[in-house]
Design a protein around this motif. Structure first.
Motif, mmCIF file in Angstrom:
data_model
loop_
_atom_site.group_PDB
_atom_site.id
_atom_site.type_symbol
_atom_site.label_atom_id
_atom_site.label_comp_id
_atom_site.label_asym_id
_atom_site.label_seq_id
_atom_site.Cartn_x
_atom_site.Cartn_y
_atom_site.Cartn_z
ATOM 1 N N GLU A 101 31.964 -54.251 87.679
ATOM 2 C CA GLU A 101 33.148 -54.844 86.991
ATOM 3 C C GLU A 101 33.690 -56.214 87.479
ATOM 4 N N LYS A 102 33.546 -56.327 88.751
ATOM 5 C CA LYS A 102 33.867 -57.554 89.376
ATOM 6 C C LYS A 102 32.958 -57.843 90.555
ATOM 7 N N ASP A 118 39.098 -72.903 88.214
ATOM 8 C CA ASP A 118 39.022 -71.307 88.164
ATOM 9 C C ASP A 118 37.579 -71.123 88.450
ATOM 10 N N ASN A 120 35.980 -68.424 87.635
ATOM 11 C CA ASN A 120 35.651 -67.694 86.713
ATOM 12 C C ASN A 120 35.045 -68.308 85.599
ATOM 13 N N ASP A 125 31.300 -64.945 80.554
ATOM 14 C CA ASP A 125 31.548 -63.792 80.209
ATOM 15 C C ASP A 125 30.756 -62.551 80.992
ATOM 16 N N GLU A 128 33.605 -60.601 86.188
ATOM 17 C CA GLU A 128 34.802 -61.477 86.756
ATOM 18 C C GLU A 128 34.210 -61.587 88.131
ATOM 19 N N GLU A 130 35.984 -63.049 92.159
ATOM 20 C CA GLU A 130 36.885 -63.330 93.178
ATOM 21 C C GLU A 130 36.184 -63.898 94.415
#
Length: 315
Positions: A101-102, A118, A120, A125, A128, A130
């Motif tokens: 998911e991330k 950002d 992202n 798509d 995600e 970080e």
């Protein structure tokens, strides 16, 4: 107890970041590979409900990611490269069938990069994303229970330098620190004034050498925990005060020569070595070598805590 353990963790992680930076400058990449398992172990304590694995140790080849949890929540890329090109390369190589998911870009640096956009936007798509730094990791560790922090402390110390664990597992000498903080400087003379008061004819070159030793000692001490250094200074101050009282009781002359001064400094240093060695049975101190402890003694003289006459005796 957890605060001292947390301090050990942050200092060790800072050491790792500096070491990785040095290795990168020397174009040595082996340390980055070793850190994958290190961060895996830390993450498995931070996220108790998940089981992180080193994906590079799996039979299948997980391109662009190093660690992943068993719930497919987080994929981790451990890297010391913070460029946007590195992020783009990681995203491009990441395969959708991995199913995480991330994606976390875990930078082995104290700070993560400042981005104008950002991050992202780069991922679109696909996933995600970080960015974490060592400081972010420390914030997560700080929120853990005392027991978990202790477990991470053991991992950090054992994997950086196993020989350090015995000393770090001891308590910090908090009473020594508190007593040092409560000391009031009474003898405001500096080192030069104190030594010329009792030895007016001393060669100035010798004073310069003493001053150089004091400066180099302070520079070395700056690399250690300030709280531990203050505790160590208090213990040395305490025993050297006893030595000064005895010296003044047995010395009736207002003037002494350089040989006596050096002899007293040597006695101070020996007392410093003895007390730190003894106290180390219960407490942790940043150093024990005689050369640096001698410089601590000289610094105590310079900083108004010791002298060569009765003016330096604390009531």
């Amino acid at each position: 107890m957890s605060r001292s353990n947390f301090t050990i963790i942050t200092e060790a992680l800072s050491h790792i970041a500096n070491k990785v930076d040095l290795h990168n400058h020397l174009n040595l990449q082996d340390i980055n590979i070793l850190l994958e398992n290190f961060f895996r172990d830390l993450l498995n304590i931070i996220y108790k409900d998940r089981n992180f694995k080193n994906l590079n140790a799996e039979e299948s080849n997980f391109t662009a990611i190093d660690l992943g949890d068993d719930k497919k929540k987080l994929a981790i890329q451990v890297t010391s490269t913070t460029s946007i090109a590195k992020v783009r390369n990681t995203i491009e190589k990441y395969k959708m069938e991995y199913g995480y998911e991330k994606l976390i870009m875990l930078y082995v640096k104290m700070d993560k990069p400042n981005r104008t956009n950002d991050i992202n936007i780069e991922a679109g798509d696909k996933i995600e994303i970080e960015e974490w730094s060592i400081k972010d990791l420390c914030k997560k560790i700080n929120d853990l229970t005392d027991e978990d922090i202790l477990e991470i402390q053991k991992i950090v110390i054992n994997q950086i330098n196993p020989n350090l664990y015995d000393s770090y597992s001891k308590n910090i000498d908090l009473s020594g620190t508190e007593n040092w903080d409560n000391l009031e400087q009474q003898d405001i003379r500096n080192f030069s004034d104190k030594i010329t008061d009792v030895c007016p004819k001393i060669n100035n070159l010798r004073i310069v050498k003493y001053s150089r030793d004091i400066a180099s000692g302070e520079a070395e001490l700056s690399r250690f925990s300030e709280r531990e250094v203050r505790a160590m200074k208090y213990r040395i101050f305490e025993v050297c005060q006893d030595e000064l009282i005895e010296f003044c009781e047995n010395n009736n002359s207002k003037s002494i020569d350089i040989d006596i001064i050096n002899e007293l400094i040597e006695k101070y240093t020996n007392k410093a070595c003895e007390i730190i060695e003894e106290k180390s049975k219960d407490y942790t101190y940043p150093l024990k070598n005689k050369d640096l402890l001698r410089k601590v003694v000289l610094a105590l003289i310079n900083d108004c805590y010791l002298s060569f006459d009765e003016k330096g005796i604390y009531a």
